[in-house]
Structures are given as C-alpha cells and as structure tokens.
Design a protein around this motif. Structure first.
Motif, PDB file in Angstrom:
ATOM      1  N   GLY A 145      52.870  11.826  17.000  1.00 41.97           N
ATOM      2  CA  GLY A 145      52.536  13.232  16.831  1.00 41.97           C
ATOM      3  C   GLY A 145      51.199  13.493  16.168  1.00 41.97           C
ATOM      4  N   GLU A 146      50.484  12.448  15.758  1.00 42.42           N
ATOM      5  CA  GLU A 146      49.203  12.611  15.080  1.00 42.42           C
ATOM      6  C   GLU A 146      48.138  13.104  16.058  1.00 42.42           C
ATOM      7  OE1 GLU A 146      45.945   9.794  12.781  1.00 42.42           O
ATOM      8  OE2 GLU A 146      47.981   9.073  13.068  1.00 42.42           O
ATOM      9  N   ARG A 147      47.311  14.039  15.621  1.00 45.25           N
ATOM     10  CA  ARG A 147      46.199  14.515  16.442  1.00 45.25           C
ATOM     11  C   ARG A 147      45.052  13.527  16.324  1.00 45.25           C
ATOM     12  NH1 ARG A 147      46.390  19.612  18.485  1.00 45.25           N
ATOM     13  NH2 ARG A 147      48.091  20.893  17.750  1.00 45.25           N
ATOM     14  N   VAL A 148      44.308  13.378  17.406  1.00 51.37           N
ATOM     15  CA  VAL A 148      43.171  12.460  17.402  1.00 51.37           C
ATOM     16  C   VAL A 148      41.891  13.231  17.659  1.00 51.37           C
ATOM     17  CG1 VAL A 148      44.527  10.472  18.135  1.00 51.37           C
ATOM     18  CG2 VAL A 148      43.474  11.926  19.865  1.00 51.37           C
ATOM     19  N   GLN A 197      49.998   7.198  26.579  1.00 51.33           N
ATOM     20  CA  GLN A 197      50.076   8.490  27.260  1.00 51.33           C
ATOM     21  C   GLN A 197      49.556   9.541  26.311  1.00 51.33           C
ATOM     22  OE1 GLN A 197      53.719   9.458  29.327  1.00 51.33           O
ATOM     23  NE2 GLN A 197      53.680  11.524  28.490  1.00 51.33           N
ATOM     24  N   VAL A 198      48.777  10.471  26.826  1.00 50.31           N
ATOM     25  CA  VAL A 198      48.280  11.591  26.033  1.00 50.31           C
ATOM     26  C   VAL A 198      48.899  12.856  26.600  1.00 50.31           C
ATOM     27  CG1 VAL A 198      46.242  12.863  25.299  1.00 50.31           C
ATOM     28  CG2 VAL A 198      46.119  10.379  25.578  1.00 50.31           C
ATOM     29  N   GLN A 199      49.471  13.671  25.723  1.00 48.42           N
ATOM     30  CA  GLN A 199      50.121  14.900  26.167  1.00 48.42           C
ATOM     31  C   GLN A 199      49.813  16.024  25.201  1.00 48.42           C
ATOM     32  OE1 GLN A 199      53.994  13.012  26.184  1.00 48.42           O
ATOM     33  NE2 GLN A 199      54.637  14.269  24.470  1.00 48.42           N
ATOM     34  N   ASP A 200      50.085  17.251  25.627  1.00 48.59           N
ATOM     35  CA  ASP A 200      49.704  18.425  24.838  1.00 48.59           C
ATOM     36  C   ASP A 200      50.724  18.818  23.780  1.00 48.59           C
ATOM     37  OD1 ASP A 200      51.699  19.473  26.427  1.00 48.59           O
ATOM     38  OD2 ASP A 200      50.514  21.146  27.183  1.00 48.59           O
ATOM     39  N   SER A 201      51.785  18.056  23.629  1.00 50.35           N
ATOM     40  CA  SER A 201      52.822  18.349  22.650  1.00 50.35           C
ATOM     41  C   SER A 201      53.502  17.052  22.227  1.00 50.35           C
ATOM     42  CB  SER A 201      53.860  19.288  23.267  1.00 50.35           C
ATOM     43  OG  SER A 201      54.996  19.385  22.439  1.00 50.35           O
ATOM     44  N   PRO A 202      53.941  16.948  20.982  1.00 51.54           N
ATOM     45  CA  PRO A 202      54.644  15.736  20.562  1.00 51.54           C
ATOM     46  C   PRO A 202      56.078  15.660  21.095  1.00 51.54           C
ATOM     47  CG  PRO A 202      54.542  17.283  18.744  1.00 51.54           C
ATOM     48  CD  PRO A 202      53.722  17.872  19.873  1.00 51.54           C
ATOM     49  N   PHE A 254      59.121  15.640  23.973  1.00 56.37           N
ATOM     50  CA  PHE A 254      59.329  15.143  25.335  1.00 56.37           C
ATOM     51  C   PHE A 254      60.311  16.036  26.073  1.00 56.37           C
ATOM     52  CE2 PHE A 254      57.840  11.268  23.269  1.00 56.37           C
ATOM     53  CZ  PHE A 254      56.909  10.835  24.192  1.00 56.37           C
ATOM     54  N   ASP A 255      59.932  17.272  26.314  1.00 54.17           N
ATOM     55  CA  ASP A 255      60.796  18.169  27.084  1.00 54.17           C
ATOM     56  C   ASP A 255      60.127  18.482  28.420  1.00 54.17           C
ATOM     57  OD1 ASP A 255      58.831  20.075  26.640  1.00 54.17           O
ATOM     58  OD2 ASP A 255      59.949  21.137  25.108  1.00 54.17           O
ATOM     59  N   GLU A 256      60.730  19.311  29.225  1.00 51.46           N
ATOM     60  CA  GLU A 256      60.173  19.564  30.549  1.00 51.46           C
ATOM     61  C   GLU A 256      58.893  20.393  30.525  1.00 51.46           C
ATOM     62  OE1 GLU A 256      63.633  22.712  30.387  1.00 51.46           O
ATOM     63  OE2 GLU A 256      63.722  20.545  30.391  1.00 51.46           O
ATOM     64  N   GLN A 257      58.516  20.972  29.387  1.00 58.75           N
ATOM     65  CA  GLN A 257      57.307  21.780  29.298  1.00 58.75           C
ATOM     66  C   GLN A 257      56.062  20.971  28.918  1.00 58.75           C
ATOM     67  OE1 GLN A 257      57.267  24.990  30.212  1.00 58.75           O
ATOM     68  NE2 GLN A 257      59.424  24.709  30.726  1.00 58.75           N
ATOM     69  N   VAL A 258      56.237  19.701  28.554  1.00 61.21           N
ATOM     70  CA  VAL A 258      55.099  18.890  28.113  1.00 61.21           C
ATOM     71  C   VAL A 258      54.186  18.572  29.302  1.00 61.21           C
ATOM     72  CG1 VAL A 258      56.166  16.615  28.395  1.00 61.21           C
ATOM     73  CG2 VAL A 258      54.445  16.959  26.647  1.00 61.21           C
ATOM     74  N   ARG A 259      52.882  18.587  29.054  1.00 65.65           N
ATOM     75  CA  ARG A 259      51.907  18.255  30.091  1.00 65.65           C
ATOM     76  C   ARG A 259      51.068  17.080  29.616  1.00 65.65           C
ATOM     77  NH1 ARG A 259      48.801  23.700  30.834  1.00 65.65           N
ATOM     78  NH2 ARG A 259      48.731  23.266  28.633  1.00 65.65           N
ATOM     79  N   THR A 260      50.819  16.136  30.517  1.00 68.30           N
ATOM     80  CA  THR A 260      49.921  15.044  30.172  1.00 68.30           C
ATOM     81  C   THR A 260      48.484  15.526  30.298  1.00 68.30           C
ATOM     82  OG1 THR A 260      49.978  14.185  32.426  1.00 68.30           O
ATOM     83  CG2 THR A 260      51.544  13.240  30.857  1.00 68.30           C
ATOM     84  N   VAL A 261      47.596  14.910  29.544  1.00 69.47           N
ATOM     85  CA  VAL A 261      46.188  15.296  29.473  1.00 69.47           C
ATOM     86  C   VAL A 261      45.349  14.192  30.105  1.00 69.47           C
ATOM     87  CG1 VAL A 261      44.326  15.864  27.865  1.00 69.47           C
ATOM     88  CG2 VAL A 261      46.667  16.554  27.340  1.00 69.47           C
ATOM     89  N   PRO A 262      44.384  14.546  30.962  1.00 69.89           N
ATOM     90  CA  PRO A 262      43.513  13.512  31.553  1.00 69.89           C
ATOM     91  C   PRO A 262      42.761  12.744  30.474  1.00 69.89           C
ATOM     92  CG  PRO A 262      43.182  15.619  32.637  1.00 69.89           C
ATOM     93  CD  PRO A 262      44.039  15.877  31.433  1.00 69.89           C
TER      94      PRO A 262
END
Length: 78
Positions: free
Chosen positions: A4-7, A30-35, A37-45
């Motif tokens: 959950g740490e921001r980079v 994997q990089v995602q926009d939220s810590p 793991f639900d169906e609303q999480v999006r991966t980030v390029p």
C-alpha cells in the motif's frame, strides 16, 4: 517497500533475485490505483527508460518501453 506504500518517480521498488524454480533472475510486480483488490481496482501502465526491449525475439532500444505480456527487458550496458 510495504504493501500500500506510495512510490515516487525514480524510487527503487525492488531488486531482482534468483529463487524458486526459475532458470534466470526475474521480477514480478503489479502497479494499481488502489491498495485494495476489488473489482474497481485498475492497473497502471509502467514505462521503463534506458533499457533494451526484447519483444518476439527482436531487440530494440526505444526511448521508453511500455511493457506487454511476454516482453523482456535488460538494462542498457548489460
């Protein structure tokens, strides 16, 4: 790094290692926009710079590499 740490840009996030049944050192992440793991999480390029991109057996040195499944990269100079 902690879960959950921001980079920030340029921050080291991992080191490549050789463990388990792998034939070569490698890294999975994997990089995602939220810590969460639900169906609303999006991966980030993820974009890498200063690398040799190996895609479909062909090597290239793009200014930036946007990785796709099955791609390999290595640092320029290795």
């Amino acid at each position: 790094m902690s879960e959950g740490e921001r980079v920030r840009l340029g921050q080291q996030i991992a080191a490549v290692g050789d463990s388990g049944d792998s034939l070569v050192p490698h890294l999975h992440f994997q990089v995602q926009d939220s810590p969460d793991f639900d169906e609303q999480v999006r991966t980030v390029p993820i974009v890498f710079r200063n690398v040799v991109l190996i895609r479909g057996g062909t090597e290239s040195t793009p200014a930036e590499a946007d990785l796709r499944r099955g791609d390999h990269i290595r640092r320029i100079g290795d």
